[in-house]
Write a protein that holds these residues in place. Structure first.
Motif, PDB file in Angstrom:
ATOM      1  N   ARG A 125     -10.579   1.444   8.029  1.00 24.29           N
ATOM      2  CA  ARG A 125     -10.476   2.865   7.694  1.00 24.29           C
ATOM      3  C   ARG A 125      -9.309   3.113   6.733  1.00 24.29           C
ATOM      4  NH1 ARG A 125     -12.463   6.848  11.010  1.00 24.29           N
ATOM      5  NH2 ARG A 125     -10.421   7.846  11.244  1.00 24.29           N
ATOM      6  N   TYR A 126      -8.192   2.390   6.971  1.00 23.22           N
ATOM      7  CA  TYR A 126      -7.043   2.565   6.080  1.00 23.22           C
ATOM      8  C   TYR A 126      -7.363   2.044   4.680  1.00 23.22           C
ATOM      9  CZ  TYR A 126      -2.486   1.771   3.959  1.00 23.22           C
ATOM     10  OH  TYR A 126      -1.423   1.742   3.084  1.00 23.22           O
TER      11      TYR A 126
ATOM     12  N   SER B 248     -10.134   1.923   3.322  1.00 26.03           N
ATOM     13  CA  SER B 248     -11.107   2.820   2.676  1.00 26.03           C
ATOM     14  C   SER B 248     -10.494   4.180   2.347  1.00 26.03           C
ATOM     15  CB  SER B 248     -12.328   3.008   3.587  1.00 26.03           C
ATOM     16  OG  SER B 248     -12.957   1.765   3.838  1.00 26.03           O
ATOM     17  N   GLY B 249      -9.232   4.370   2.763  1.00 24.25           N
ATOM     18  CA  GLY B 249      -8.529   5.611   2.429  1.00 24.25           C
ATOM     19  C   GLY B 249      -8.823   6.765   3.352  1.00 24.25           C
ATOM     20  N   TYR B 250      -9.416   6.490   4.532  1.00 31.90           N
ATOM     21  CA  TYR B 250      -9.750   7.585   5.454  1.00 31.90           C
ATOM     22  C   TYR B 250      -8.570   8.016   6.329  1.00 31.90           C
ATOM     23  CZ  TYR B 250     -14.624   6.729   4.230  1.00 31.90           C
ATOM     24  OH  TYR B 250     -15.797   6.584   3.544  1.00 31.90           O
ATOM     25  N   VAL B 251      -7.623   7.079   6.638  1.00 32.47           N
ATOM     26  CA  VAL B 251      -6.487   7.415   7.500  1.00 32.47           C
ATOM     27  C   VAL B 251      -5.200   6.915   6.864  1.00 32.47           C
ATOM     28  CG1 VAL B 251      -7.851   7.326   9.625  1.00 32.47           C
ATOM     29  CG2 VAL B 251      -6.707   5.250   8.808  1.00 32.47           C
ATOM     30  N   SER B 252      -4.074   7.432   7.339  1.00 32.12           N
ATOM     31  CA  SER B 252      -2.770   6.964   6.858  1.00 32.12           C
ATOM     32  C   SER B 252      -2.385   5.674   7.577  1.00 32.12           C
ATOM     33  CB  SER B 252      -1.708   8.032   7.103  1.00 32.12           C
ATOM     34  OG  SER B 252      -1.476   8.171   8.492  1.00 32.12           O
TER      35      SER B 252
ATOM     36  N   LYS C 177      -9.116  -3.718  14.244  1.00 34.07           N
ATOM     37  CA  LYS C 177      -9.927  -4.111  13.090  1.00 34.07           C
ATOM     38  C   LYS C 177     -10.489  -2.888  12.368  1.00 34.07           C
ATOM     39  CE  LYS C 177     -14.112  -6.694  11.895  1.00 34.07           C
ATOM     40  NZ  LYS C 177     -15.255  -7.482  12.417  1.00 34.07           N
ATOM     41  N   LEU C 178     -11.005  -1.934  13.157  1.00 35.04           N
ATOM     42  CA  LEU C 178     -11.608  -0.733  12.546  1.00 35.04           C
ATOM     43  C   LEU C 178     -10.560   0.130  11.849  1.00 35.04           C
ATOM     44  CD1 LEU C 178     -14.091   0.307  15.386  1.00 35.04           C
ATOM     45  CD2 LEU C 178     -14.628  -0.822  13.200  1.00 35.04           C
TER      46      LEU C 178
ATOM     47  N   ILE D 178       0.489  -4.784   1.128  1.00 40.79           N
ATOM     48  CA  ILE D 178       0.984  -3.415   0.924  1.00 40.79           C
ATOM     49  C   ILE D 178       2.089  -3.392  -0.124  1.00 40.79           C
ATOM     50  CG2 ILE D 178       2.294  -1.562   2.081  1.00 40.79           C
ATOM     51  CD1 ILE D 178       0.589  -1.990   4.513  1.00 40.79           C
ATOM     52  N   ASN D 179       2.942  -4.417  -0.110  1.00 42.08           N
ATOM     53  CA  ASN D 179       4.019  -4.469  -1.100  1.00 42.08           C
ATOM     54  C   ASN D 179       3.448  -4.578  -2.511  1.00 42.08           C
ATOM     55  OD1 ASN D 179       6.876  -4.659  -1.812  1.00 42.08           O
ATOM     56  ND2 ASN D 179       6.392  -6.786  -2.379  1.00 42.08           N
TER      57      ASN D 179
END
Length: 455
Positions: free
Chosen positions: A406-407, A409-413, A401-402, A195-196
């Motif tokens: 999802r993160y 793939s940009g679906y959730v924050s 894991k899911l 993330i950094n």
């Protein structure tokens, strides 16, 4: 009949009289609140299945067994209990000696013939006949106290075994928690790097970066806290095993550990008579009941016999001549007349003390039943809770894991990811703690039933 033989006959007759003259109440066992079984009804097992099972058959971890053996060899509480038993044995011998005559000897040598005290050498006998059972009641009281102390040793023994087991299970639970926390920290540090890097390249906002940075710090802070608790448990085990603080060896994890015995989960309440603390409480009541007899006997006259034989002469050179020899035997009686109610109040004091010991016995019995009932319920509910918590952990692992997928793939924050990860972490720690509590509850039931704590 010669006077000397008459005296002997009188002494023999008087010595035989106390056999049937004991005063004081006869012991009656206190009433107990009986029930056929505990309210959590299960398959009934035999008494032998509990009492014949030894503590070393209860655990399948050689390291834990070795710690318990060291505790039984070195624990200072157990040494104190054994010393108390030896003290009571000596006191019992002391009390028994009052039932028999005491013999003394003495001699005085004076070279001055004008001295009013002649030279003498002789022996004497004195004997207070236990006509009313004063000394026999005291002997019985001390004997019951000795038996109660021996049961007390078993209580200490069971405390040592269970406390070592509890401390070991808690230490292994903390070991599991430390491992879970380290794994969580490693995963967070790994994802923090990803993330950094994304933040540096401008792909994500700073909010995501500080959120994962915060989670890394939380995991880092948890590790020294757990390490302090581990040290505390290691020191506790060192004290219980009579050793200086040192590193405690590890055996199986709590997940690998199993209580290998099949402890019955429905037992008649009469089984609790096998518990050492219940036995000890009843024996102390017996002892206090005997002391009522001691107090009652003190209200009656005491009968004393005495005899003396020896030599006495003003002339030291004639001390051991036949003409210097003399002997005498006597009997006496003495008793209270009026003491403003003191003797009566003494009996009342001991009677009330006996009542207190009786109530303590009845309370101990009820507490024992309560402990067994609670232990049975703990085993049942911890087992059910562990199964549910284990399903939660398995589901949380999949969800974890899911959520990352999802993160990515940009679906959730990232906030959703943190929430899922925190719940997984908490569920894993709870599962580790439940494993420890399951083991402890089985040992607690074994202790509550009073079986198998013999060396």
């Amino acid at each position: 009949m010669h006077k000397k033989y008459k005296i002997i006959v009188v002494i023999v007759v008087l010595s035989l009289l106390p056999v049937g003259c004991m005063v004081g109440p006869k012991y009656a066992r206190p009433e107990e609140q009986k029930s056929d079984s505990y309210k959590n009804e299960r398959n009934l097992d035999t008494l032998a299945s509990v009492t014949n099972l030894k503590w070393f058959d209860l655990f399948n971890d050689d390291v834990l067994k070795d710690l318990i053996k060291k505790g039984l060899e070195n624990n200072y509480d157990l040494k104190i209990a054994v010393s108390r038993i030896d003290q009571l044995r000596a006191e019992l011998g002391y009390a028994k000696s009052d039932l028999f005559p005491s013999f003394q000897y003495g001699a005085t040598i004076n070279s001055n013939e004008k001295n009013f005290t002649p030279s003498n050498a002789g022996a004497s006998m004195s004997w207070e006949l236990d006509f009313w059972g004063k000394y026999r009641h005291e002997r019985n009281a001390v004997q019951n106290e000795l038996l109660a102390t021996e049961e007390g040793r078993k209580v200490v023994l069971s405390e040592i075994v269970t406390n070592i087991a509890f401390a070991y299970f808690q230490m292994r639970n903390l070991d599991d928690q430390l491992e879970i926390t380290k794994q969580t920290l490693a995963a967070r540090e790994k994802y923090y790097g990803i993330i950094n890097e994304r933040f540096t390249k401008g792909y994500i906002s700073e909010v995501d970066k500080v959120q994962i940075e915060q989670q890394v710090a939380i995991a880092e802070a948890a590790i020294p806290n757990i390490q302090r608790q581990i040290t505390f448990q290691e020191n506790a085990l060192a004290v219980l095993t009579g050793q200086l603080p040192s590193d405690i060896p590890r055996g199986k994890t709590n997940t690998e550990l199993r209580i290998v015995s099949e402890i019955p989960l429905s037992i008649p309440s009469s089984l609790l008579e096998n518990r050492p603390d219940v036995k000890a409480a009843e024996l102390r009541y017996k002892a206090s009941n005997e002391r009522i007899g001691v107090a009652q006997a003190m209200r009656f006259p005491s009968i004393n016999l005495a005899a003396i034989a020896g030599f006495a002469s003003a002339d030291l050179s004639n001390l051991f001549l036949g003409s210097s020899y003399s002997q005498n035997a006597s009997a006496g009686i003495a008793g209270p007349i009026f003491a403003f109610g003191k003797n009566k109040r003494r009996v009342e004091i001991y009677r009330e003390q006996a009542e207190q010991f009786k109530y303590n016995y009845q309370k101990t019995y009820i507490v024992a039943i309560s402990e067994v009932e609670q232990s049975i319920q703990d085993i049942k509910t911890y087992k059910e809770e562990w199964k549910a918590r284990n399903r939660q952990v398995q589901a949380a692992l999949i969800n974890h894991k899911l959520s990352y997928e999802r993160y990515n793939s940009g679906y959730v924050s990232y906030l959703e990811v943190l929430d899922v990860e925190s719940k997984l972490f908490e569920a894993q720690l709870s599962l580790a703690q439940l494993s420890e509590r399951q083991l402890s509850s089985m040992v607690q039931l074994y202790k509550a039933l009073g079986g198998g704590w013999n060396l």
